[in-house]
Design an enzyme around this catalytic site. Structure first.
Site, PDB file in Angstrom:
ATOM      1  N   GLY A  96      -4.414 -17.653   1.042  1.00 21.82           N
ATOM      2  CA  GLY A  96      -3.130 -18.016   1.283  1.00 21.82           C
ATOM      3  C   GLY A  96      -2.704 -19.298   1.905  1.00 21.82           C
ATOM      4  O   GLY A  96      -1.665 -19.729   2.507  1.00 21.82           O
ATOM      5  N   HIS A 121      -9.191  -5.246   2.081  1.00 14.71           N
ATOM      6  CA  HIS A 121      -8.547  -6.545   2.110  1.00 14.71           C
ATOM      7  C   HIS A 121      -8.581  -6.803   3.554  1.00 14.71           C
ATOM      8  O   HIS A 121      -8.217  -6.318   4.372  1.00 14.71           O
ATOM      9  CB  HIS A 121      -7.475  -6.609   1.285  1.00 14.71           C
ATOM     10  N   GLU A 162     -13.815 -12.974  -0.227  1.00 13.12           N
ATOM     11  CA  GLU A 162     -12.637 -13.550  -0.066  1.00 13.12           C
ATOM     12  C   GLU A 162     -12.861 -14.270   1.367  1.00 13.12           C
ATOM     13  O   GLU A 162     -12.499 -13.485   2.369  1.00 13.12           O
ATOM     14  CB  GLU A 162     -11.296 -12.886   0.088  1.00 13.12           C
ATOM     15  N   GLY A 173      -4.054 -13.916  -5.416  1.00 10.70           N
ATOM     16  CA  GLY A 173      -2.826 -13.359  -4.834  1.00 10.70           C
ATOM     17  C   GLY A 173      -1.870 -14.185  -5.129  1.00 10.70           C
ATOM     18  O   GLY A 173      -1.074 -14.031  -6.151  1.00 10.70           O
ATOM     19  N   GLY A 174      -1.178 -15.380  -4.473  1.00  7.06           N
ATOM     20  CA  GLY A 174      -0.086 -16.098  -4.940  1.00  7.06           C
ATOM     21  C   GLY A 174       0.070 -16.424  -6.550  1.00  7.06           C
ATOM     22  O   GLY A 174       1.056 -16.117  -7.056  1.00  7.06           O
ATOM     23  N   GLU A 210      -6.415  -8.472   5.158  1.00  7.72           N
ATOM     24  CA  GLU A 210      -5.205  -8.233   5.691  1.00  7.72           C
ATOM     25  C   GLU A 210      -4.943  -6.873   6.334  1.00  7.72           C
ATOM     26  O   GLU A 210      -4.439  -6.901   7.171  1.00  7.72           O
ATOM     27  CB  GLU A 210      -3.893  -8.934   4.501  1.00  7.72           C
ATOM     28  N   SER A 220      -6.970 -18.460  -2.691  1.00  9.06           N
ATOM     29  CA  SER A 220      -6.275 -19.851  -3.230  1.00  9.06           C
ATOM     30  C   SER A 220      -6.760 -20.160  -4.687  1.00  9.06           C
ATOM     31  O   SER A 220      -7.070 -21.306  -5.028  1.00  9.06           O
ATOM     32  CB  SER A 220      -6.428 -21.044  -2.148  1.00  9.06           C
ATOM     33  N   ASN A 237      -3.633  -9.599  -7.112  1.00  9.03           N
ATOM     34  CA  ASN A 237      -3.283  -8.847  -5.995  1.00  9.03           C
ATOM     35  C   ASN A 237      -1.877  -9.245  -5.389  1.00  9.03           C
ATOM     36  O   ASN A 237      -1.591 -10.244  -5.082  1.00  9.03           O
ATOM     37  CB  ASN A 237      -4.037  -8.837  -4.765  1.00  9.03           C
ATOM     38  N   TRP A 238      -0.832  -8.302  -5.982  1.00 12.47           N
ATOM     39  CA  TRP A 238       0.551  -8.735  -5.766  1.00 12.47           C
ATOM     40  C   TRP A 238       1.058  -8.611  -4.324  1.00 12.47           C
ATOM     41  O   TRP A 238       2.017  -9.019  -3.722  1.00 12.47           O
ATOM     42  CB  TRP A 238       1.541  -8.161  -6.536  1.00 12.47           C
ATOM     43  N   LYS A 239       0.159  -8.094  -3.434  1.00  5.66           N
ATOM     44  CA  LYS A 239       0.308  -7.879  -1.972  1.00  5.66           C
ATOM     45  C   LYS A 239       1.880  -7.337  -1.928  1.00  5.66           C
ATOM     46  O   LYS A 239       2.267  -6.643  -2.763  1.00  5.66           O
ATOM     47  CB  LYS A 239       0.220  -9.046  -1.280  1.00  5.66           C
TER      48      LYS A 239
HETATM   49  P1  13P Z   1      -4.244 -16.072  -2.253  1.00  5.50           P
HETATM   50  O1  13P Z   1      -4.455 -16.265  -4.094  1.00  5.50           O
HETATM   51  O2  13P Z   1      -2.715 -16.322  -2.127  1.00  5.50           O
HETATM   52  O3  13P Z   1      -5.111 -16.989  -1.357  1.00  5.50           O
HETATM   53  O4  13P Z   1      -4.702 -14.745  -1.905  1.00  5.50           O
HETATM   54  C1  13P Z   1      -6.120 -14.393  -2.111  1.00  5.50           C
HETATM   55  C2  13P Z   1      -6.057 -12.895  -1.819  1.00  5.50           C
HETATM   56  O5  13P Z   1      -6.145 -12.504  -0.665  1.00  5.50           O
HETATM   57  C3  13P Z   1      -6.068 -12.042  -3.050  1.00  5.50           C
HETATM   58  O6  13P Z   1      -6.510 -10.715  -2.537  1.00  5.50           O
END
Ligand code: 13P
Length: 250
Positions: free
Chosen positions: A172, A94, A166, A233-234, A96, A212, A9-11
């Protein structure tokens, strides 16, 4: 046996040129993957990336999808629009989006139904906040989110859905859930699916962990009995780290 699924997920990161660059780097590194590999760039990068992944084992996902087929919904994107450019997956609900964009269990359900109807595979996100974990209501929260997300969805459709557990406090933050914590909640989610649809669907449905997950902790998390992949994510923004996670799922 469930095929593991690793999705990035590149956000809201990477413009078109940067997205293409990252995919170019990633292609060779994940070419021999034993699991399914999905990348979810921003809407604006989907079309730039699509020709780059043609003929590779990398599949394309979007970070959201609207519940209507078309119409007066300024700023939204339909399942058909995504399908028409080669998108196969859509992340839905998600945390967010729930936190900043007013996403609710009801809209998550509507988007999930629309995605399935439009031929996309939904990646439905559920997970508790830190206060909810501390109050001891993680199970209640996650069971309720899961049940509501699947309202009105047939067993035949349900087994196609990917669920991403999640925990919001792990996103994050660098605070990964322990593999036991993550597996425990993934098993609770599977049991919820079992209660709704029976053994067969519960055995087939794939449940990812996200929060994470990185190249250092992926192998342990992905080795757990009820964790069938990761939503990253990251670490998905770095080709090397993402490739290590993909390998860990093999
Ligand atoms: P991180 O891997 O950056 O914690 O993010 C997880 C995430 O929200 C994937 O959708």
């Amino acid at each position: 046996m469930r095929t593991k699924i690793i999705a990035g997920n590149w956000k809201m990161n990477n413009n078109c040129a940067e997205a293409v660059e990252l995919v170019k780097e990633l292609k060779a590194k994940v070419a021999d993957a034993k699991c399914e590999v999905v990348i979810c760039p921003s809407f604006t990068s989907l079309c730039c990336v699509a020709p780059e992944i043609k003929g590779t084992n990398i599949k394309l996902g979007a970070q959201n999808v609207h519940f209507a087929q078309n119409g007066a919904f300024t700023g939204e994107i339909s399942a058909d629009m995504l399908k028409s450019i080669g998108v196969l997956y859509a992340i839905i609900g998600h945390s967010e989006r729930r936190q900043y964009f007013g996403e609710t269990d009801e809209t998550v359900n509507k988007r999930t139904i629309a995605a399935l109807g439009g031929g996309l595979i939904p990646i439905v996100c559920v997970g508790e906040h830190l206060e909810q974990r501390e109050q001891g209501i993680t199970e209640k929260v996650v069971v309720e989110q899961t049940k509501l997300a699947f309202t009105g969805i047939s067993a035949a459709d349900a087994e196609k859905v990917v669920i991403a557990y999640e925990p919001v406090w792990a996103i994050g933050t660098g605070k990964t859930a322990t593999s036991e914590q993550a597996n425990e909640v993934c098993a609770i989610i599977r049991n919820t699916i079992k209660a709704l649809y029976g053994d067969d669907v519960a055995a087939k449905i794939r449940i990812q962990y996200g929060g994470s997950m990185n190249d250092a902790n992926a192998a342990e998390l992905l080795g757990m009995s009820d964790i069938d992949g990761g939503l990253i994510g990251g670490a998905s923004l770095k080709a090397d780290a993402f490739a290590v996670i993909v390998k860990a799922a093999g």
